[in-house]
Design an enzyme around this catalytic site. Structure first.
Site, PDB file in Angstrom:
ATOM      1  N   LEU A  83       0.815  -1.216   0.000  1.00 39.22           N
ATOM      2  CA  LEU A  83       0.000   0.000   0.000  1.00 39.22           C
ATOM      3  C   LEU A  83       0.849   1.268   0.000  1.00 39.22           C
ATOM      4  CD1 LEU A  83      -2.830  -1.049   2.498  1.00 39.22           C
ATOM      5  CD2 LEU A  83      -2.664  -1.455   0.035  1.00 39.22           C
ATOM      6  N   THR A 118       9.981  -2.106 -18.760  1.00 36.24           N
ATOM      7  CA  THR A 118       9.589  -0.856 -19.397  1.00 36.24           C
ATOM      8  C   THR A 118      10.355  -0.666 -20.705  1.00 36.24           C
ATOM      9  OG1 THR A 118       9.688   1.573 -19.223  1.00 36.24           O
ATOM     10  CG2 THR A 118      11.259   0.334 -17.902  1.00 36.24           C
ATOM     11  N   SER A 122      16.665   7.384 -16.272  1.00 39.12           N
ATOM     12  CA  SER A 122      16.368   7.843 -14.912  1.00 39.12           C
ATOM     13  C   SER A 122      16.763   6.732 -13.950  1.00 39.12           C
ATOM     14  CB  SER A 122      14.872   8.156 -14.741  1.00 39.12           C
ATOM     15  OG  SER A 122      14.111   6.952 -14.711  1.00 39.12           O
ATOM     16  N   TYR A 178      14.803   5.343 -11.939  1.00 43.23           N
ATOM     17  CA  TYR A 178      13.733   4.355 -12.058  1.00 43.23           C
ATOM     18  C   TYR A 178      14.011   3.393 -13.206  1.00 43.23           C
ATOM     19  CZ  TYR A 178       9.561   2.522 -14.297  1.00 43.23           C
ATOM     20  OH  TYR A 178       8.682   1.706 -14.960  1.00 43.23           O
ATOM     21  N   HIS A 179      14.272   3.931 -14.393  1.00 41.49           N
ATOM     22  CA  HIS A 179      14.513   3.068 -15.548  1.00 41.49           C
ATOM     23  C   HIS A 179      15.745   2.189 -15.338  1.00 41.49           C
ATOM     24  CE1 HIS A 179      11.937   6.201 -17.545  1.00 41.49           C
ATOM     25  NE2 HIS A 179      11.400   5.099 -18.047  1.00 41.49           N
ATOM     26  N   LYS A 229      14.933  -0.930 -13.498  1.00 41.55           N
ATOM     27  CA  LYS A 229      14.330  -1.939 -14.367  1.00 41.55           C
ATOM     28  C   LYS A 229      15.396  -2.684 -15.173  1.00 41.55           C
ATOM     29  CE  LYS A 229       9.792  -1.149 -13.850  1.00 41.55           C
ATOM     30  NZ  LYS A 229       8.785  -2.153 -13.520  1.00 41.55           N
ATOM     31  N   GLN A 256       6.916  -2.760 -21.094  1.00 40.51           N
ATOM     32  CA  GLN A 256       5.661  -2.092 -21.389  1.00 40.51           C
ATOM     33  C   GLN A 256       5.879  -0.636 -21.780  1.00 40.51           C
ATOM     34  OE1 GLN A 256       1.494  -2.674 -19.435  1.00 40.51           O
ATOM     35  NE2 GLN A 256       2.587  -1.251 -18.124  1.00 40.51           N
ATOM     36  N   VAL A 284       1.035   3.494 -20.540  1.00 33.59           N
ATOM     37  CA  VAL A 284      -0.347   3.021 -20.476  1.00 33.59           C
ATOM     38  C   VAL A 284      -1.296   4.210 -20.306  1.00 33.59           C
ATOM     39  CG1 VAL A 284      -1.949   1.434 -19.336  1.00 33.59           C
ATOM     40  CG2 VAL A 284       0.503   0.926 -19.378  1.00 33.59           C
ATOM     41  N   ALA A 344       1.630  10.787 -20.065  1.00 32.75           N
ATOM     42  CA  ALA A 344       1.384  11.907 -20.979  1.00 32.75           C
ATOM     43  C   ALA A 344      -0.078  12.029 -21.424  1.00 32.75           C
ATOM     44  CB  ALA A 344       2.293  11.780 -22.196  1.00 32.75           C
ATOM     45  N   LEU A 345      -0.660  10.965 -21.956  1.00 30.65           N
ATOM     46  CA  LEU A 345      -2.015  11.084 -22.504  1.00 30.65           C
ATOM     47  C   LEU A 345      -3.037  11.327 -21.399  1.00 30.65           C
ATOM     48  CD1 LEU A 345      -3.809  11.039 -24.976  1.00 30.65           C
ATOM     49  CD2 LEU A 345      -3.997   8.562 -24.743  1.00 30.65           C
ATOM     50  N   THR A 363       0.721  20.606 -21.472  1.00 31.31           N
ATOM     51  CA  THR A 363       2.115  20.911 -21.164  1.00 31.31           C
ATOM     52  C   THR A 363       3.042  19.999 -21.970  1.00 31.31           C
ATOM     53  OG1 THR A 363       1.923  19.450 -19.236  1.00 31.31           O
ATOM     54  CG2 THR A 363       1.675  21.814 -18.865  1.00 31.31           C
ATOM     55  N   ARG A 366      13.395  16.924 -17.958  1.00 30.70           N
ATOM     56  CA  ARG A 366      14.143  15.686 -18.108  1.00 30.70           C
ATOM     57  C   ARG A 366      15.391  15.903 -18.968  1.00 30.70           C
ATOM     58  NH1 ARG A 366       9.790  10.791 -18.278  1.00 30.70           N
ATOM     59  NH2 ARG A 366       8.193  11.770 -16.971  1.00 30.70           N
ATOM     60  N   GLU A 407      16.727  14.244 -22.039  1.00 25.09           N
ATOM     61  CA  GLU A 407      16.320  13.294 -23.062  1.00 25.09           C
ATOM     62  C   GLU A 407      16.364  13.957 -24.423  1.00 25.09           C
ATOM     63  OE1 GLU A 407      12.255  12.206 -22.282  1.00 25.09           O
ATOM     64  OE2 GLU A 407      11.528  14.265 -22.442  1.00 25.09           O
TER      65      GLU A 407
END
Length: 392
Positions: A30, A141, A176, A178-179, A182, A205, A208, A235-236, A250, A323, A325
């Site tokens: 959680l 990812t 990043s 995070y990446h 992975k 992935q 999403v 983004a979407l 943005t 970022r 990139e």
């Protein structure tokens, strides 16, 4: 067993598999809900507690979800859960999944790496010790690959160098902390398959989008998250919420950043297909899990057009990219293996955008306008912990 089964992808997958007749257990600490409290940012859709969700699912479907509340970084807890439930497949969503969160400060960068890498290693060891036939389905990812100036293959690439040829893991260029976590996961799992004979599917992935699946639509207490903030919002989803409240979309930098995208309904179907067609013992396989490719500018145009149909005046603005990139680049990634297994994609259509925009409009009064603009900079990451985004 779905690790991270209270999260965005995990909850939808748990209900989908349960409806199909699988006996499903949710494992979750959680902590994602705790992040909301710590950062003062909340899902657009009001989500019920996990206990209420599970109770409502039983009332609606007649099916029971087992629940284990705890942290997979605690091996004693994990051992008890897997030895009690004895899963034939473990679907691992249980990781800190935000690149901006991992770039907020040193504490969160370290937490991301510890939580993700150690949690995955604990799951690997639990499978080795107690569930040697179990199939690990791990959510990776597409961000592991970065944006190379060549086509992205599914996990592996055959190269010829100095007259010799070999098939090797596709080069990783994570962007990043995070990446990078992975990437570490993928290498660790591949090694475990080779050394221990474990079976694993690494699902790289894409981004999403969407809220509803057939199962989460059955009752308001089953609704899924919709994150729109600049830390956890993709983004979407962010663009649709921004359009609904009249905030300019943005676009980070030039907007040429291109990625793979997929509908949440396709995420749950991909999990279903991976479980129904397990890897062989000792096999480490990689599926690129997305259905279409869009640039940020492409998405902005699509949302602008869909918003106009609903009477929304949608504008866009280019903001400094927080970022590090490439903002214009070549991008062509292969994604055939899940289609070969039977995936029939839900492509991003006007109808789907209308649905997503309608959800955003429905809950527009819950939008915190202070959470829309980016507040995390890759270059300005500090060793000093941030408290609440927007007020720290």
């Amino acid at each position: 067993m779905i690790v991270g089964g209270d999260g965005y992808c995990g909850w939808a997958s748990a209900l989908h598999l349960s409806k199909l007749g699988y006996e499903v257990a949710i494992v979750d600490s959680l902590v994602r809900r705790l992040f909301d409290e710590q950062l003062g940012m909340y899902t657009l859709t009001p989500i019920a507690s996990l206990q209420k969700r599970v109770k409502r699912w039983k009332e609606v479907s007649g099916k029971q979800l087992a629940v284990y509340i705890g942290d997979v970084c605690d091996f004693e807890f994990l051992e008890d859960a897997v030895r009690t439930f004895k899963p034939e497949a473990v679907v691992h969503f249980g990781e800190q999944r935000s690149a901006p969160y991992s770039m907020m400060d040193r504490n969160r960068a370290v937490f991301t790496q510890q939580n993700n890498v150690i949690g995955t290693m604990n799951i690997m060891f639990a499978i080795k010790e107690f569930l040697p036939e179990c199939h690990l389905v791990k959510l990776g990812t597409m961000g592991e690959y970065g944006t190379p100036n060549i086509d992205i293959e599914e996990g592996f690439i055959t190269i010829t160098h100095n007259g010799r040829t070999d098939t090797l893991p596709y080069p990783k260029q994570a962007s990043s902390f995070y990446h990078l976590s992975k990437v570490h996961d993928s290498h660790n799992i591949a090694f475990a398959c080779k050394a221990w004979g474990m079976r694993a599917t690494d699902l790289n992935q894409g981004v999403v989008y969407g809220v509803h699946t057939d199962e989460t639509s059955l009752h308001e207490e089953l609704i899924n998250r919709l994150d729109y903030d600049a830390v956890f919002g993709t983004a979407l989803n962010r663009f649709c919420v921004q359009a609904a409240v009249g905030h300019p979309l943005t676009i980070y930098g030039k907007g040429g950043q291109t990625r793979g995208y997929l509908d949440i309904r396709d995420t749950v179907r991909c999990i279903e297909l991976a479980i129904a067609n397990p890897a062989k013992l000792g096999e480490f396989r990689v599926f690129n899990q997305f259905t279409e490719q869009f640039s940020v500018n492409d998405l902005a145009k699509l949302v602008t057009r869909a918003g106009a149909k609903l009477g929304l005046e949608v504008k866009a603005t280019n903001v400094p990219n927080p970022r590090v990139e490439a903002e214009e680049h070549y991008y062509n990634a292969k994604h055939t293996r899940l289609v070969e297994l039977g995936l029939e994609p839900h492509l991003l259509s006007d109808a789907l955008l209308d649905s997503l925009l309608n959800v955003a409009v429905q809950y527009a009064d819950r939008v915190d306008m202070d959470q829309i603009l980016p507040a995390v900079s890759w270059k300005k990451i500090s060793s000093k912990p941030k408290t609440v985004v927007g007020t720290a």
